[in-house]
Design a protein around this motif. Structure first.
Motif, PDB file in Angstrom:
ATOM      1  N   ARG A  56       2.852  26.282  50.572  1.00  0.00           N
ATOM      2  CA  ARG A  56       2.359  27.748  50.285  1.00  0.00           C
ATOM      3  C   ARG A  56       3.342  28.685  49.559  1.00  0.00           C
ATOM      4  O   ARG A  56       3.090  29.301  48.577  1.00  0.00           O
ATOM      5  CB  ARG A  56       2.063  28.400  51.639  1.00  0.00           C
ATOM      6  CG  ARG A  56       1.706  29.823  51.572  1.00  0.00           C
ATOM      7  CD  ARG A  56       0.904  30.358  52.869  1.00  0.00           C
ATOM      8  NE  ARG A  56       1.704  30.216  53.997  1.00  0.00           N
ATOM      9  CZ  ARG A  56       2.845  30.998  54.227  1.00  0.00           C
ATOM     10  NH1 ARG A  56       2.977  32.202  53.653  1.00  0.00           N
ATOM     11  NH2 ARG A  56       3.506  31.037  55.148  1.00  0.00           N
ATOM     12  N   LEU A  57       4.779  28.554  49.838  1.00  0.00           N
ATOM     13  CA  LEU A  57       5.707  29.378  49.404  1.00  0.00           C
ATOM     14  C   LEU A  57       6.549  28.937  48.136  1.00  0.00           C
ATOM     15  O   LEU A  57       7.258  29.742  47.582  1.00  0.00           O
ATOM     16  CB  LEU A  57       6.843  29.638  50.511  1.00  0.00           C
ATOM     17  CG  LEU A  57       6.241  30.380  51.825  1.00  0.00           C
ATOM     18  CD1 LEU A  57       7.311  30.438  53.087  1.00  0.00           C
ATOM     19  CD2 LEU A  57       5.863  31.798  51.425  1.00  0.00           C
ATOM     20  N   ALA A  58       6.449  27.605  47.984  1.00  0.00           N
ATOM     21  CA  ALA A  58       7.219  27.186  46.675  1.00  0.00           C
ATOM     22  C   ALA A  58       7.137  27.631  45.445  1.00  0.00           C
ATOM     23  O   ALA A  58       8.105  27.989  44.828  1.00  0.00           O
ATOM     24  CB  ALA A  58       6.903  25.468  46.690  1.00  0.00           C
ATOM     25  N   PRO A  59       5.851  28.096  45.150  1.00  0.00           N
ATOM     26  CA  PRO A  59       5.668  28.611  43.798  1.00  0.00           C
ATOM     27  C   PRO A  59       6.577  30.016  43.884  1.00  0.00           C
ATOM     28  O   PRO A  59       6.026  30.910  44.707  1.00  0.00           O
ATOM     29  CB  PRO A  59       4.408  28.992  43.455  1.00  0.00           C
ATOM     30  CG  PRO A  59       3.480  27.696  44.376  1.00  0.00           C
ATOM     31  CD  PRO A  59       4.550  27.673  45.639  1.00  0.00           C
ATOM     32  N   GLY A  60       7.538  30.366  42.875  1.00  0.00           N
ATOM     33  CA  GLY A  60       8.320  31.562  42.997  1.00  0.00           C
ATOM     34  C   GLY A  60       9.491  31.762  43.745  1.00  0.00           C
ATOM     35  O   GLY A  60      10.020  32.521  43.532  1.00  0.00           O
ATOM     36  N   ALA A  61       9.425  30.731  44.696  1.00  0.00           N
ATOM     37  CA  ALA A  61      10.617  30.853  45.582  1.00  0.00           C
ATOM     38  C   ALA A  61      11.814  29.970  44.961  1.00  0.00           C
ATOM     39  O   ALA A  61      11.846  29.450  44.184  1.00  0.00           O
ATOM     40  CB  ALA A  61      10.378  29.740  46.982  1.00  0.00           C
ATOM     41  N   VAL A  62      13.094  30.162  45.406  1.00  0.00           N
ATOM     42  CA  VAL A  62      14.210  29.647  45.306  1.00  0.00           C
ATOM     43  C   VAL A  62      14.380  28.563  45.988  1.00  0.00           C
ATOM     44  O   VAL A  62      14.500  28.854  47.219  1.00  0.00           O
ATOM     45  CB  VAL A  62      15.686  30.598  45.313  1.00  0.00           C
ATOM     46  CG1 VAL A  62      16.703  29.942  45.141  1.00  0.00           C
ATOM     47  CG2 VAL A  62      15.234  31.999  44.546  1.00  0.00           C
ATOM     48  N   LEU A  63      14.868  27.427  45.506  1.00  0.00           N
ATOM     49  CA  LEU A  63      15.182  26.321  46.192  1.00  0.00           C
ATOM     50  C   LEU A  63      16.594  25.996  46.457  1.00  0.00           C
ATOM     51  O   LEU A  63      17.379  26.100  45.799  1.00  0.00           O
ATOM     52  CB  LEU A  63      14.719  24.881  45.144  1.00  0.00           C
ATOM     53  CG  LEU A  63      15.118  23.645  45.731  1.00  0.00           C
ATOM     54  CD1 LEU A  63      14.266  23.397  47.148  1.00  0.00           C
ATOM     55  CD2 LEU A  63      14.830  22.441  44.979  1.00  0.00           C
ATOM     56  N   LEU A  64      16.738  25.918  47.636  1.00  0.00           N
ATOM     57  CA  LEU A  64      18.336  25.791  48.208  1.00  0.00           C
ATOM     58  C   LEU A  64      18.492  24.213  48.474  1.00  0.00           C
ATOM     59  O   LEU A  64      17.798  23.739  49.575  1.00  0.00           O
ATOM     60  CB  LEU A  64      18.510  26.808  49.552  1.00  0.00           C
ATOM     61  CG  LEU A  64      18.196  28.265  49.514  1.00  0.00           C
ATOM     62  CD1 LEU A  64      18.025  28.623  50.667  1.00  0.00           C
ATOM     63  CD2 LEU A  64      19.312  28.698  48.626  1.00  0.00           C
TER      64      LEU A  64
END
Length: 246
Positions: free
Chosen positions: A10-18
């Motif tokens: 749900r959050l992956a689009p637009g989030a920063v991948l760590l």
């Protein structure tokens, strides 16, 4: 586990991948909003925290969810040896831009003019955070929050201000641009409010950024050596600032 994976998708689009332990460690340490983190071996991640980052051990214990290796590999483009990944909210652009523009400054802003190499950009952000620079600005098409840049920067994007801007919108302050035709860096004292501009690895400074320069500076270099790596050039310049501006 299911809740964590559902939240990730749900959050992956637009989030920063760590990507990896150090990126997650630094993001948590410097106050990033990290809503979800997964690992193939939760106990191993917490053992790393005990050894390397006890200050964030408790937040990681509350955050990290163990998932099967197959599920983890499906979430990341390139699995990290530490087997851990997380998502963070990207800082607000207006807040980042305001932080870069705020005066007076106690440390320079680094400008990467049309950089091409994602890994080099990440290394520069890591350097800037280590030296306590106000932030890093990129011009051109490279996204400084690209996952490869964040991975190379070890999550230290959250320890400084990082944003992409047009040359006309560079932060205020005297612009010192690195160029082989410039005066020797060793003869110049860099002020805390300096804007330090570095050209691309291949093409050097763009006309737009060069036109903004108040002074051109060159790095000491043995004859017949053509150039330094971008991150090396930034490190030399920030070290010179730190050694002379105090």
């Amino acid at each position: 586990m299911t809740a964590a994976l559902t939240a990730w998708h749900r959050l992956a689009p637009g989030a920063v991948l760590l990507d990896g332990f150090h990126a997650l460690k630094h993001a948590v340490r410097f106050g990033a909003d990290v809503p979800v983190a997964v690992a193939t071996d939760r106990a191993a991640v917490l053992a790393l925290a005990d050894d390397l980052a006890p200050d964030v051990r408790d937040p990681l214990a509350a955050l990290v969810t163990e998932v099967p290796e197959t599920a983890y590999k499906a979430l990341v483009p390139r699995p990290h040896p530490t087997g851990v990944a997380a998502l963070a909210a990207r800082p607000d652009r207006a807040a980042q831009t305001a932080a870069l523009a705020r005066l007076p400054r106690t440390a320079p802003v680094v400008v990467l003019d049309q950089p091409r190499n994602l890994g080099n950009a990440g290394a520069v952000i890591r350097l800037a955070a280590g030296f306590g620079a106000t932030g890093v600005v990129t011009t051109g098409t490279l996204d400084p929050w690209h996952p490869t840049v964040v991975r190379a920067g070890a999550g230290l994007h959250f320890a400084t201000a990082v944003e992409r801007l047009e040359p006309a919108d560079l932060p205020p302050g005297p612009v010192f641009a690195l160029d082989p035709e410039g005066e020797d860096l060793r003869d110049v004292t860099l002020p805390d409010d300096a804007v330090l501009a570095f050209g691309s690895e291949r093409s050097g400074l763009s006309g737009a950024v060069r036109a903004r320069a108040d002074r051109l500076l060159s790095l000491p270099m043995r004859p017949q050596v053509s150039s330094y790596n971008l991150a090396t050039s930034v490190a030399m310049t920030l070290y010179h600032w730190s050694a002379t501006a105090r």
